[in-house]
Design an enzyme around this catalytic site. Structure first.
Site, mmCIF file in Angstrom:
data_model
loop_
_atom_site.group_PDB
_atom_site.id
_atom_site.type_symbol
_atom_site.label_atom_id
_atom_site.label_comp_id
_atom_site.label_asym_id
_atom_site.label_seq_id
_atom_site.Cartn_x
_atom_site.Cartn_y
_atom_site.Cartn_z
ATOM 1 N N HIS A 138 -9.292 52.291 19.886
ATOM 2 C CA HIS A 138 -8.501 53.239 19.338
ATOM 3 C C HIS A 138 -7.324 53.286 20.425
ATOM 4 C CE1 HIS A 138 -7.510 55.282 16.269
ATOM 5 N NE2 HIS A 138 -8.545 54.617 15.261
ATOM 6 N N HIS A 139 -6.066 53.263 19.016
ATOM 7 C CA HIS A 139 -4.673 54.030 19.933
ATOM 8 C C HIS A 139 -5.330 55.881 20.181
ATOM 9 C CE1 HIS A 139 -0.953 53.693 21.433
ATOM 10 N NE2 HIS A 139 -0.517 52.988 20.401
ATOM 11 N N ALA A 140 -6.085 56.190 19.789
ATOM 12 C CA ALA A 140 -6.203 57.822 19.983
ATOM 13 C C ALA A 140 -6.880 58.182 22.007
ATOM 14 C CB ALA A 140 -7.431 58.262 18.894
#
Length: 515
Positions: A138-140
């Site tokens: 996830h890019h988070a």
């Protein structure tokens, strides 16, 4: 617990079923000669011994009560490797096109937020006899450069790999999740700290704005907002890429020699990234022209810019975005390249004036639920189809390893990035340098860009066109590979020597003689 920054959390709040916010890569792996083992089982065991080397593998989200503030990262002491590392066998004949189609399908599904936000897939059945590794995170929790640091945890410099010390034992928490009171208190404290940080940055922000105002600028005479937007490239012309998207994806990978790209940049006196943008511009120009959809005005690319300090390998997002004209209204490839260089230089100069005061952490108390609702409404209402786009395509260039790497004893032969298609930007082109290659990964909404492979073919054709123009002007000039190899040879030899001194060698699995 560790709080997500405002930028990290944005990738969570803007995520919808149509717009998953994870990034990944597709690596084709060459198994050791004579290998007879079960590579999926080997890969699981390999990852089980490596996941403690990077925070992204061992932390999960703890959501705030009523979604009033950003979530926090907490350690997960019960990681199910069988869940995170999965196995897929392609149907016959096992072509590269089938592999890329399957990766597109895998990339369209959301990651389970109750677990650490990563998934690995071992894909076999390729007719070449190779296997593939598809990863998504996830890019988070990660950006392009942080992804390179994660790669250092799971890849080796030699087939035999290195011995990794097991993690230290930590006390297990009594509860599966943190209590509501504990989370709410942490949210209030973090919000207060964010406001203090913002207040302390106000003088620097004021100085940056004053410097911009004092800079000599030629102001347009028109007061029409649309004229101002055109002058300062605040909007881009509408193309088939600038629409609301679905969760369906199409993916294509292409490879261009890094040495040739550097030679073009050196010959025309521009940067490597300028050549990349010119190659993308020429490809999109040919693709849209074939469908009579090429806009009269120049297209615009959204290009991420890293804000990381040297040596910072934190697993989070530290990046901003600049807009660069693709000069797609110019027919001549060399004029187009020069115009891109000029636009890129100007955008970088503006970014550098504000770089020190760009916030990657900002207060969002009581805002997450509102952001998520707005993201859903914007995507499903068709509003994106009516508003003028800020950019037509996202283009990102990540610097990777200039030497060969190995995963669980298998040679990594390619490193295709798989990034994010978003509402209003249905096509994302991300590339990563690896071992003398530039591996382009094209990800798109399948309904908006059903023939993404055609764009990939135009990329190769545009590169050959630039190479031909360079050779016509200087036929004796050849791509220089020796300086690149020599520059990285010493650090690599040092790293290998250190690994040999500090750890015993573990032999790779191979078939016994006579098997």
């Amino acid at each position: 617990m560790k709080h997500l920054s405002g930028l990290d959390a944005t990738f969570l709040h803007f995520e919808t079923p149509e717009m998953p916010m994870h990034v990944g890569s597709l690596n084709v792996l060459q198994l050791p000669k004579g290998y007879q083992g079960d590579f999926y089982e080997d890969a699981k065991a390999f990852m089980a011994g490596r996941i403690h080397l990077a925070d992204v593998f061992t932390r999960k989200l703890a959501l705030m009560p009523f979604d009033l503030s950003n979530p926090v990262w907490v350690d997960d002491d019960d990681i199910d490797v069988d869940y995170h590392v999965r196995h897929i066998t392609l149907p016959k004949p096992g072509t590269n096109r089938q592999l890329q189609q399957y990766v597109a399908r895998l990339h369209s599904s959301l990651i389970d937020r109750s677990r650490p936000l990563w998934e690995f897939y071992i894909i076999d059945g390729l007719k070449s006899g190779e296997v593939a590794l598809y990863t998504k995170v996830h890019h988070a929790g990660i950006d392009g450069q942080a992804g390179v640091e994660v790669g250092k945890a799971i890849f080796d410099l030699e087939p035999a790999g290195r011995v990794v010390r097991p993690p230290r034992r930590k006390p297990r928490r009594s509860g599966y999740q943190l209590g509501m009171a504990e989370l709410a208190t942490a949210a209030l404290r973090n919000t207060a700290a964010q406001y203090v940080k913002l207040y302390k940055m106000l003088p620097a922000l004021g100085k940056a704005l004053a410097d911009m105002a004092a800079a000599p600028q030629e102001l347009p005479r028109e007061l029409d907002p649309r004229a101002l937007a055109r002058r300062y490239k605040l909007t881009a012309p509408r193309t088939p890429f600038n629409v609301s998207i679905t969760n369906q994806r199409a993916f294509a990978g292409r490879t261009i020699p890094l040495a040739e790209t550097k030679a073009i940049a050196r010959h025309f006196g521009v940067t490597l990234n300028d050549v990349v943008l010119a190659t993308v511009s020429g490809a999109l120009r040919q693709y849209l022209k074939a469908g009579s959809e090429l806009p009269a005005e120049s297209m615009v690319a959204a290009v991420p810019v890293s804000l990381r300090e040297a040596g910072d390998d934190t697993a989070n997002n530290q990046a901003s975005m600049i807009l660069v004209s693709l000069a797609s209204d110019l027919q001549d490839p060399v004029e187009r390249l020069k115009a891109i260089n000029q636009s890129s230089t100007q955008s970088k100069s503006t970014m550098n004036r504000f770089k020190a005061v760009i916030l990657d952490d900002f207060p969002m108390f009581a805002a997450p639920w509102l952001m998520s609702g707005m993201a859903s409404i914007v995507g499903r209402s068709g509003l994106v189809n009516m508003l003028p786009p800020a950019a037509n395509v996202a283009v990102s260039n990540v610097q990777g390893a200039p030497f060969p790497m190995y995963f669980a004893g298998a040679l990594v032969t390619s490193y295709y990035p798989v990034s994010i298609a978003s509402h209003g930007t249905a096509l994302n082109i991300t590339l990563q340098s690896y071992n003398g290659r530039l591996d382009y990964g094209l990800i798109a909404c399948r309904r908006a860009v059903p023939d993404v492979n055609e764009i990939g073919d135009h990329l190769l054709a545009e590169h050959r066109r630039l190479m031909a123009l360079m050779q016509e002007a200087a036929p004796a000039e050849k791509p220089a590979e020796a300086p690149v190899r020599e520059r990285w040879a010493a650090p690599r030899r040092k790293a290998v020597a250190t690994a040999r001194k500090t750890a015993p060698v573990k032999a790779a699995k191979a078939a016994p003689r006579g098997a």
